[in-house]
Design an enzyme around this catalytic site. Sequence first.
Site, PDB file in Angstrom:
ATOM      1  N   ASP A 112      45.176  38.942  42.162  1.00 44.53           N
ATOM      2  CA  ASP A 112      44.758  38.721  40.774  1.00 44.53           C
ATOM      3  C   ASP A 112      44.434  37.270  40.450  1.00 44.53           C
ATOM      4  O   ASP A 112      43.770  36.988  39.455  1.00 44.53           O
ATOM      5  CB  ASP A 112      45.829  39.234  39.807  1.00 44.53           C
ATOM      6  CG  ASP A 112      47.231  38.766  40.148  1.00 44.53           C
ATOM      7  OD1 ASP A 112      47.700  39.081  41.246  1.00 44.53           O
ATOM      8  OD2 ASP A 112      47.855  38.080  39.323  1.00 44.53           O
ATOM      9  N   LYS A 160      49.058  43.955  40.711  1.00 40.54           N
ATOM     10  CA  LYS A 160      48.696  42.583  41.045  1.00 40.54           C
ATOM     11  C   LYS A 160      49.621  42.063  42.148  1.00 40.54           C
ATOM     12  O   LYS A 160      50.820  42.302  42.118  1.00 40.54           O
ATOM     13  CB  LYS A 160      48.821  41.702  39.802  1.00 40.54           C
ATOM     14  CG  LYS A 160      47.913  42.132  38.660  1.00 40.54           C
ATOM     15  CD  LYS A 160      48.109  41.245  37.435  1.00 40.54           C
ATOM     16  CE  LYS A 160      47.189  41.680  36.298  1.00 40.54           C
ATOM     17  NZ  LYS A 160      47.342  40.797  35.098  1.00 40.54           N
TER      18      LYS A 160
END
Length: 267
Positions: free
Chosen positions: A41, A60
Amino acid sequence: MTELTLQPKVYIVGAGPGDPDLITVKGLRILQAADVVLYTDSLVSEDLIARAKPSAEVLKSAGMDLDEMVELMIARVQAGQSVARVHTGDPAVYGAILEQMSLLKKADVAFEIIPGVSSVFAAAAALQAELTVPELTQTLILTRASGRTPVPEREELQSLASHHCTLALYLSSTLTKKVMRELMDAGWSPDTPVAVVQRASWPDQLIVRTTLAQLDDAMRENGIRSHAMILAGWALDPTLIDQDGHRSKLYDKSFTHRFRKGVPTHE
């Protein structure tokens, strides 16, 4: 295009340098079909990840360590799910995938790698540069300067620079003084063209053209300390595009090759 059916395994997908349209068609199809999407991310575009199917579990990875990431992927695959492990650029270059694949293999979990567009090529495109110019340089070295993470002694920058070919430096934005020193110690001219592309292909992409002697000043003046590709060598000379020299033999009408017979020229 028919909907893709994925096997319960890990798909390591190169997401490209930033622009969500620079993922490969195959990579996008896997992203859109995966049951689980685990992505970097800090580097991968959220606009790209938004293309995952609505029912996908999206996670993430920036805050995870290696064991957490791999254990998660193993658990999902063993539960019969497909996992898209989405990396920035191309996973083969500074992608830290070897350690992930090693643990997946030990767990007998299948994986597949989908290549992506590396930031070096997005940077070259932004610069409208050819990195291998006939009769100037035919070699491109992808490397990084030695910093907190060392490089093998035989791959120190000064040694590689002795070839005087095009250099593409990843992960070296905070080491520009070292880059300048080692290239000059290898005999590079202070006026060697250098180009820096920060966040290549992103909406806020920044291009800085300078010389080897001015590299550190240019980086400091533009506040560049991360997410930048440094390209150095005479292939980066922006005036090459206005010159008639350095043409390839491929399209030379006097050059014979497999698909075309050359026409002799008479002076």
